[in-house]
Design a protein around this motif. Structure first.
Motif, PDB file in Angstrom:
ATOM      1  N   PRO A 261      -4.274  50.152 -50.585  1.00 15.63           N
ATOM      2  CA  PRO A 261      -4.001  48.716 -50.330  1.00 15.63           C
ATOM      3  C   PRO A 261      -3.605  48.422 -48.888  1.00 15.63           C
ATOM      4  O   PRO A 261      -3.777  47.311 -48.405  1.00 15.63           O
ATOM      5  CB  PRO A 261      -2.830  48.400 -51.273  1.00 15.63           C
ATOM      6  CG  PRO A 261      -2.862  49.463 -52.330  1.00 15.63           C
ATOM      7  CD  PRO A 261      -3.420  50.686 -51.672  1.00 15.63           C
ATOM      8  N   TYR A 262      -3.042  49.407 -48.194  1.00 10.89           N
ATOM      9  CA  TYR A 262      -2.541  49.152 -46.839  1.00 10.89           C
ATOM     10  C   TYR A 262      -3.519  49.613 -45.754  1.00 10.89           C
ATOM     11  O   TYR A 262      -3.321  49.331 -44.575  1.00 10.89           O
ATOM     12  CB  TYR A 262      -1.206  49.893 -46.625  1.00 10.89           C
ATOM     13  CG  TYR A 262      -0.196  49.648 -47.730  1.00 10.89           C
ATOM     14  CD1 TYR A 262       0.477  48.428 -47.824  1.00 10.89           C
ATOM     15  CD2 TYR A 262       0.082  50.637 -48.665  1.00 10.89           C
ATOM     16  CE1 TYR A 262       1.402  48.208 -48.844  1.00 10.89           C
ATOM     17  CE2 TYR A 262       1.006  50.430 -49.681  1.00 10.89           C
ATOM     18  CZ  TYR A 262       1.658  49.211 -49.768  1.00 10.89           C
ATOM     19  OH  TYR A 262       2.568  48.979 -50.769  1.00 10.89           O
ATOM     20  N   ALA A 263      -4.568  50.370 -46.154  1.00  9.48           N
ATOM     21  CA  ALA A 263      -5.420  51.037 -45.147  1.00  9.48           C
ATOM     22  C   ALA A 263      -6.082  50.045 -44.196  1.00  9.48           C
ATOM     23  O   ALA A 263      -6.106  50.257 -42.971  1.00  9.48           O
ATOM     24  CB  ALA A 263      -6.472  51.891 -45.841  1.00  9.48           C
ATOM     25  N   ALA A 264      -6.639  48.934 -44.744  1.00  8.79           N
ATOM     26  CA  ALA A 264      -7.361  47.978 -43.890  1.00  8.79           C
ATOM     27  C   ALA A 264      -6.425  47.365 -42.847  1.00  8.79           C
ATOM     28  O   ALA A 264      -6.793  47.199 -41.674  1.00  8.79           O
ATOM     29  CB  ALA A 264      -8.000  46.897 -44.751  1.00  8.79           C
ATOM     30  N   THR A 265      -5.178  47.039 -43.294  1.00  4.86           N
ATOM     31  CA  THR A 265      -4.214  46.436 -42.360  1.00  4.86           C
ATOM     32  C   THR A 265      -3.864  47.412 -41.238  1.00  4.86           C
ATOM     33  O   THR A 265      -3.795  47.045 -40.059  1.00  4.86           O
ATOM     34  CB  THR A 265      -2.919  46.065 -43.130  1.00  4.86           C
ATOM     35  OG1 THR A 265      -3.277  45.469 -44.362  1.00  4.86           O
ATOM     36  CG2 THR A 265      -2.055  45.124 -42.329  1.00  4.86           C
ATOM     37  N   VAL A 266      -3.641  48.673 -41.628  1.00  4.84           N
ATOM     38  CA  VAL A 266      -3.278  49.685 -40.619  1.00  4.84           C
ATOM     39  C   VAL A 266      -4.433  49.860 -39.628  1.00  4.84           C
ATOM     40  O   VAL A 266      -4.220  49.938 -38.411  1.00  4.84           O
ATOM     41  CB  VAL A 266      -2.940  51.036 -41.303  1.00  4.84           C
ATOM     42  CG1 VAL A 266      -2.718  52.123 -40.247  1.00  4.84           C
ATOM     43  CG2 VAL A 266      -1.708  50.897 -42.179  1.00  4.84           C
ATOM     44  N   LEU A 267      -5.681  49.888 -40.131  1.00  4.46           N
ATOM     45  CA  LEU A 267      -6.850  50.062 -39.258  1.00  4.46           C
ATOM     46  C   LEU A 267      -6.950  48.902 -38.267  1.00  4.46           C
ATOM     47  O   LEU A 267      -7.237  49.099 -37.075  1.00  4.46           O
ATOM     48  CB  LEU A 267      -8.129  50.172 -40.096  1.00  4.46           C
ATOM     49  CG  LEU A 267      -9.411  50.442 -39.309  1.00  4.46           C
ATOM     50  CD1 LEU A 267      -9.336  51.786 -38.590  1.00  4.46           C
ATOM     51  CD2 LEU A 267     -10.627  50.421 -40.228  1.00  4.46           C
ATOM     52  N   GLU A 268      -6.699  47.702 -38.780  1.00  6.36           N
ATOM     53  CA  GLU A 268      -6.776  46.519 -37.905  1.00  6.36           C
ATOM     54  C   GLU A 268      -5.736  46.614 -36.789  1.00  6.36           C
ATOM     55  O   GLU A 268      -6.013  46.358 -35.620  1.00  6.36           O
ATOM     56  CB  GLU A 268      -6.546  45.262 -38.746  1.00  6.36           C
ATOM     57  CG  GLU A 268      -6.803  43.975 -37.971  1.00  6.36           C
ATOM     58  CD  GLU A 268      -6.483  42.722 -38.813  1.00  6.36           C
ATOM     59  OE1 GLU A 268      -6.343  41.661 -38.213  1.00  6.36           O
ATOM     60  OE2 GLU A 268      -6.367  42.850 -40.055  1.00  6.36           O
ATOM     61  N   CYS A 269      -4.512  46.993 -37.185  1.00  6.10           N
ATOM     62  CA  CYS A 269      -3.441  47.119 -36.187  1.00  6.10           C
ATOM     63  C   CYS A 269      -3.800  48.198 -35.154  1.00  6.10           C
ATOM     64  O   CYS A 269      -3.583  48.027 -33.954  1.00  6.10           O
ATOM     65  CB  CYS A 269      -2.133  47.479 -36.888  1.00  6.10           C
ATOM     66  SG  CYS A 269      -0.771  47.748 -35.747  1.00  6.10           S
ATOM     67  N   LEU A 270      -4.389  49.303 -35.656  1.00  3.71           N
ATOM     68  CA  LEU A 270      -4.770  50.413 -34.762  1.00  3.71           C
ATOM     69  C   LEU A 270      -5.834  49.961 -33.766  1.00  3.71           C
ATOM     70  O   LEU A 270      -5.794  50.301 -32.585  1.00  3.71           O
ATOM     71  CB  LEU A 270      -5.271  51.590 -35.609  1.00  3.71           C
ATOM     72  CG  LEU A 270      -5.495  52.911 -34.886  1.00  3.71           C
ATOM     73  CD1 LEU A 270      -4.194  53.426 -34.297  1.00  3.71           C
ATOM     74  CD2 LEU A 270      -6.075  53.947 -35.831  1.00  3.71           C
ATOM     75  N   ASP A 271      -6.806  49.167 -34.269  1.00  2.32           N
ATOM     76  CA  ASP A 271      -7.855  48.642 -33.372  1.00  2.32           C
ATOM     77  C   ASP A 271      -7.242  47.797 -32.262  1.00  2.32           C
ATOM     78  O   ASP A 271      -7.667  47.852 -31.101  1.00  2.32           O
ATOM     79  CB  ASP A 271      -8.872  47.810 -34.163  1.00  2.32           C
ATOM     80  CG  ASP A 271      -9.743  48.680 -35.056  1.00  2.32           C
ATOM     81  OD1 ASP A 271      -9.729  49.912 -34.858  1.00  2.32           O
ATOM     82  OD2 ASP A 271     -10.406  48.143 -35.959  1.00  2.32           O
ATOM     83  N   ASN A 272      -6.222  46.992 -32.642  1.00  3.94           N
ATOM     84  CA  ASN A 272      -5.597  46.101 -31.661  1.00  3.94           C
ATOM     85  C   ASN A 272      -4.825  46.869 -30.584  1.00  3.94           C
ATOM     86  O   ASN A 272      -4.595  46.365 -29.502  1.00  3.94           O
ATOM     87  CB  ASN A 272      -4.651  45.110 -32.357  1.00  3.94           C
ATOM     88  CG  ASN A 272      -5.429  44.140 -33.240  1.00  3.94           C
ATOM     89  OD1 ASN A 272      -6.625  43.908 -33.014  1.00  3.94           O
ATOM     90  ND2 ASN A 272      -4.789  43.611 -34.272  1.00  3.94           N
ATOM     91  N   CYS A 273      -4.409  48.100 -30.929  1.00  7.73           N
ATOM     92  CA  CYS A 273      -3.656  48.907 -29.943  1.00  7.73           C
ATOM     93  C   CYS A 273      -4.552  49.375 -28.803  1.00  7.73           C
ATOM     94  O   CYS A 273      -4.059  49.742 -27.729  1.00  7.73           O
ATOM     95  CB  CYS A 273      -3.040  50.131 -30.624  1.00  7.73           C
ATOM     96  SG  CYS A 273      -1.660  49.725 -31.685  1.00  7.73           S
ATOM     97  N   LYS A 274      -5.878  49.429 -29.039  1.00  7.51           N
ATOM     98  CA  LYS A 274      -6.841  49.873 -28.009  1.00  7.51           C
ATOM     99  C   LYS A 274      -6.428  51.215 -27.370  1.00  7.51           C
ATOM    100  O   LYS A 274      -6.342  51.352 -26.145  1.00  7.51           O
ATOM    101  CB  LYS A 274      -6.984  48.808 -26.925  1.00  7.51           C
ATOM    102  CG  LYS A 274      -7.602  47.519 -27.439  1.00  7.51           C
ATOM    103  CD  LYS A 274      -7.926  46.578 -26.312  1.00  7.51           C
ATOM    104  CE  LYS A 274      -8.822  45.426 -26.709  1.00  7.51           C
ATOM    105  NZ  LYS A 274      -8.455  44.719 -27.949  1.00  7.51           N
TER     106      LYS A 274
END
Length: 1003
Positions: A261-274
């Motif tokens: 349930p949390y994987a997509a949110t974590v991936l999005e946050c990780l993408d934003n970290c660049k």
């Protein structure tokens, strides 16, 4: 020769231990901790001793396994003892940390005591710690690891809270929150405790009770910390490191259904970290780790049924096959294709994950690429067949064979990184059976290219890591595929691996190729002549590059499957190599390989090399000229051995091409400038080899051209860099000797008088040149002239050389010229021969022997110094060598020419030099002294005090006495003070040495 050609990184010695032999000593050290912790010196000594013992087991840590438990329990007993003062507790934890550093925390964790009773004391100890104390970080690291083990106890943590209202009426914090608070506190520190806090999180958050109540909050906190931090600042980097470690560990150890349930949110946050833009290697690596863990969370944990599986494997069966095809034993996993592809949705995020991993393969740091490669392998194993094939297609695009173009995504700087990452990923896919046999035909050309990947960048090259990774791919394929699958590619792969094992510039690549070849021989059993080659080119044999090029290559080329590929590789890839050492070795290898394929060399290779030898690229031109020289010489030797004409292997065009090389370079003025430093010695080598080959060029104008080049090279020595001088001088002198011997002698064995007069007069006149280097060059040239050119001119030559050895105010610093003149005098004497009653114009005889010795003995007194130091030492060294050579020449021919006075002078001067303060010159003098003393064929006459000398320097110790060591040499030399003849000279030598600067020598 062995040591000189050894490369850095060749050392293979290491201690192989058999058991933990220091267990009693360690018991004593741990038992003694209570006695030493208060004394700083004793504490540090104990610590150093323990570290020294443990570090020995870094490469074989498994030897500690049987002893880990008692070591841990002994140390934890100190920790649990309420009477132990804090410094003693910290010392015990330091010892524990050293053990985990050697054995690794994962194996150590289960050994921690994890009973209910341990929870409260460990939490209390952690509460007492100061996270900012840099002296006690080991304590915090070990306590967090211990807590991560204790928190696995299978009881609801609420039971430990009891009445959470304390006696003062204040609410106490629940145990669950206490542990979480500790974890959060240590995730943002900059020391090693951060790694242990990430382990604690991964064990603690996945507990059922914690997961329900705290997992969402903890992930929110982690993501908010990530998004608030920046990798531009040091503090931000520390925080991001902790958060990424915690998330990577959590998604690794957590159940898929809990994390999904949390994987997509974590991936999005990780993408934003660049993170890919960060210059922090560790952050990029952790980003790769987390991305692949998220990817594995998105897809179901099932093993792909479509993957390739090799059936039973038998080494005996492979070896019995002896090159024939081993029967295919592939296991068919699924009878029905329909069952094979169970339909299920692949989330859209997987595309993003795979794309990030593919970009990660091109990262500038190896550990990031390696992490990405493992991620590609893990995720591809869970995808349906079609999608997996797309991933492999995208992966093969990493191997862009073109250089940068404007539209290319891979910049020039990243090319080798992409190749390296791509190879690692291919090996991972092959190892896991995810590269189906249908794809092998696409992959093999890429591997073959990668095995020779070498790209010039500035003054060096990149690509050794790519070649090493390509060997890993070959190793992985040997284990993964059935022999029948690789049969079509066997010859290509085996030749490429042999070439890498023998001709690679880097020792680690040669060894990797040898290991991959060995794996293929054992697993596949289809490599031609595998066992024979493996025996010759094993791990240790390929450690010496010269041995590989000049010996092992010749043996392997004896097998017809490998002969042509090896020759082609040297011609296409190595004679134009950026490293001149490799170019020269390659040409010598071609010389040695010529007898294996003479027709191919003469009809294919030589015509291909001739245009390259006058081409535009300097390195290619240099390598091609040397290769033409070596191959021509080898072909002529072969023709001579078979009683054929020298020109048997050459057509008119080849002979003309060899003659044209010098004329073409001369007309294009390619002997000038920096390029000339490579061209001059190369063409001189060509002249030497063509002369030794007895090429039919007698009377041809080209001989005049070659003579001009030799003379011009000797005159140009002052103009070239100091590094190239010696090489040019030696090449020109060798070429001169060969040229004269072949083309200047007539049928009667005489020289043309006009030519002899011109050559000798010109060379002697150059000896008085005002440039020191020109004197050096022409001195050595006179020393190299054959007897028929010196005959009748001996006095003129010796007089000219004698003048060079004299020190005058104008040329006091010309030490190198004096050195070369003394060397030349000995060479002339050896060439011309001895005849006591002969003419002094034709022989060393009674009329000129005194003059020759006087010149040589004057060289031993040269103590000139300048800004370079004791330059006279070079002259003294050359004088000693020349005295030895001339004396042994006379002794063996006409010993009566040596009178007692000369012999006494020689031995006395050598004794003085044997007390020299510079080790190198002392060793040389001692060696010459003992050679003359112990010479037997026949003995040197008139040596003063021979019997006493033989007692001081016994014959048996001639080889073992180390003159370089002052402690060995001086006790022997001082014994000569008791011999009247040597007394003054030895005392003089010792006086000079005692005034030196080297403390040991002075003492």
């Amino acid at each position: 020769e062995e040591g000189k050609n050894q490369e850095p990184g060749v050392g293979t010695t290491r201690n192989i231990l058999e058991s933990f032999t220091e267990s009693q000593e360690v018991r004593g050290l741990i038992g003694n901790l209570k006695g030493v912790f208060g004394d700083l010196v004793m504490r540090e000594m104990t610590m150093e001793k323990f570290i020294g013992i443990m570090d020995k087991y870094q490469e074989q840590p498994h030897l500690l396994d049987r002893h880990l438990e008692w070591m841990m329990n002994s140390l934890l007993d100190i920790v649990r003892d309420n009477g132990s003062p804090p410094p003693l507790v910290h010392l015990a934890f330091k010892f524990l940390y050293i053990i985990t550093k050697v054995r690794g925390y994962k194996l150590f964790l289960p050994l921690f005591p994890h009973e209910v009773g341990d929870l409260q004391p460990v939490l209390d100890m952690l509460a007492e710690q100061n996270p900012k104390d840099s002296e006690t970080w080991e304590t915090r690291y070990m306590l967090l690891l211990w807590l991560s083990m204790i928190c696995l106890i299978p009881f609801d943590l609420a039971r430990f809270d009891g009445n959470i209202i304390s006696e003062e009426g204040l609410a106490r914090m629940p145990t669950m929150d206490r542990i979480l608070k500790i974890a959060k506190c240590y995730l943002v520190v900059s020391d090693k405790a951060r790694d242990a806090a990430a382990v604690l999180v991964s064990k603690f958050i996945v507990r059922p009770d914690v997961r329900q109540k705290r997992m969402a909050d903890f992930l929110d906190w982690t993501l908010s910390m990530l998004s608030k931090s920046s990798f531009q600042t040091m503090e931000g980097t520390v925080v991001m490191n902790g958060m990424l470690q915690a998330l990577a560990q959590l998604f690794k150890h957590g159940k898929r259904e809990d994390c999904l349930p949390y994987a997509a949110t974590v991936l999005e946050c990780l993408d934003n970290c660049k993170l890919s833009e960060s210059n922090q290697m560790v952050l990029r690596k952790l980003g790769m780790k987390l991305v692949q863990r998220l990817g594995l969370t998105f897809v179901k944990p099932k093993v792909a049924k479509w993957r390739y599986q090799r059936g039973c494997r038998s080494l005996a069966a492979n070896l019995q096959a002896q090159g024939s095809v081993v029967q295919n034993r592939m296991v068919t996993v699924a009878a029905n294709e329909a069952d094979d592809e169970e339909e299920y949705d692949i989330p859209g995020e997987i595309e993003n994950v795979v794309e990030q991993l593919l970009v990660g393969l091109k990262d500038k740091d190896t550990i990031v690429r390696w992490s990405a490669a493992k991620g590609i392998g893990r995720i591809t194993g869970r995808l349906p067949k079609e999608l997996a094939d797309d991933v492999i297609g995208s992966l093969l695009d990493c191997f862009s064979l073109n250089k940068t173009c404007l539209c290319s995504k891979i910049s020039f700087q990243e090319t080798d990184n992409a190749w390296h990452g791509g190879c690692l990923a291919l090996a991972e896919l092959g190892r896991r059976g995810l590269l189906l046999p249908s794809r092998i035909s696409d992959v093999v050309p890429v591997i073959l290219k990668a095995l020779t990947y070498d790209e010039k960048r500035g003054a060096c090259s990149v690509g050794s890591n790519v070649r090493d990774a390509a060997c890993y791919v070959c190793w992985a394929f040997a284990r993964a595929y059935d022999p029948t699958e690789l049969i079509p590619f066997i010859n290509q792969i085996s030749s490429a691996l042999v070439i890498a094992a023998v001709f690679d510039r880097d020792v680690n690549c040669r060894r990797a190729a040898s290991a991959a070849f060995q794996e293929n021989v054992g697993r596949q059993g289809t490599f031609p002549h595998g066992i024979d080659i493996l025996t010759a080119a094993d791990y240790f044999a390929v450690g010496n590059r010269v041995n590989c090029y000049l010996t092992i290559s010749v043996y392997i080329a004896g097998f017809p499957e490998y002969t042509q590929p090896m020759i082609d590789h040297l011609v296409n890839m190595k004679i134009n190599h950026w490293d001149s050492v490799i170019r020269e070795l390659s040409t010598k290898a071609l010389h040695n390989l010529t007898p294996r394929a003479p027709e191919y060399m003469a009809n294919v290779v030589l015509p291909r090399l001739l245009p390259l030898s006058v081409g535009t690229d300097l390195h290619t031109r240099h390598g091609a000229i040397l290769a033409c020289a070596e191959i021509t010489h080898a072909l002529c030797k072969l023709a001579e051995e078979n009683n054929r004409s020298v020109t048997y292997y050459f057509n008119e065009k080849s002979l003309e091409g060899l003659k044209q090389i010098h004329q073409e370079l001369c007309s294009r003025q390619l002997y000038r400038g920096l390029g000339g430093e490579l061209m001059r010695p190369a063409v001189c080598t060509l002249i030497e080899k063509l002369s030794l080959s007895k090429m039919p060029f007698r009377g041809d104008p080209i001989i005049g051209g070659w003579q001009w080049l030799i003379n011009d090279s000797l005159r140009s020595l002052p103009l070239v860099s100091s590094g190239a001088r010696q090489h040019i001088k030696e090449s020109a002198v060798s070429a001169l000797a060969a040229l004269c011997n072949e083309y200047y002698i007539n049928e009667e064995g005489e020289a043309d008088p006009a030519l002899q007069d011109e050559l000798v007069t010109q060379y002697v006149s150059e000896l008085q040149n005002t440039e020191e280097m020109i004197r050096c060059g022409f001195s050595r040239a006179l020393g190299a002239l054959p007897r028929f050119l010196l005959k009748g001119r001996l006095q003129q030559v010796l007089e000219g050389l004698k003048k060079v050895t004299l020190i005058s105010p104008a040329d006091v610093s010309f030490a190198e010229a004096r050195r070369d003149a003394l060397i030349a005098i000995a060479k002339v004497c050896q060439t011309i021969g001895v005849k006591g009653e002969g003419s002094q114009e034709e022989y060393v005889c009674k009329d000129n022997v005194a003059q020759i010795y006087a010149t040589l003995l004057s060289g031993v007194t040269d103590y000139t110094t300048d800004s370079r130091g004791d330059v006279g030492g070079w002259v003294r060294e050359a004088a000693m060598t020349s005295l030895m050579e001339v004396t042994l020449l006379l002794v063996q021919n006409e010993a009566e020419l040596i009178n007692a006075n000369i012999c006494k002078q020689i031995m006395c001067w050598l004794a003085q030099q044997s007390a020299e303060k510079i080790d190198k010159f002392r060793a040389h003098a001692g060696s010459v002294f003992l050679t003359l003393l112990h010479f037997d064929h026949p003995p040197v006459p008139h040596i003063p005090h021979r019997e006493e000398l033989e007692r001081i320097f016994p014959r048996s110790e001639k080889e073992t006495l180390n003159w370089n060591a002052a402690s060995e040499a001086f006790p022997r030399i001082t014994q000569l003070l008791g011999l009247p003849t040597y007394q003054y000279y030895v005392l003089l030598g010792l006086s000079v040495s005692v005034g030196g600067l080297t403390e040991t020598t002075v003492r």
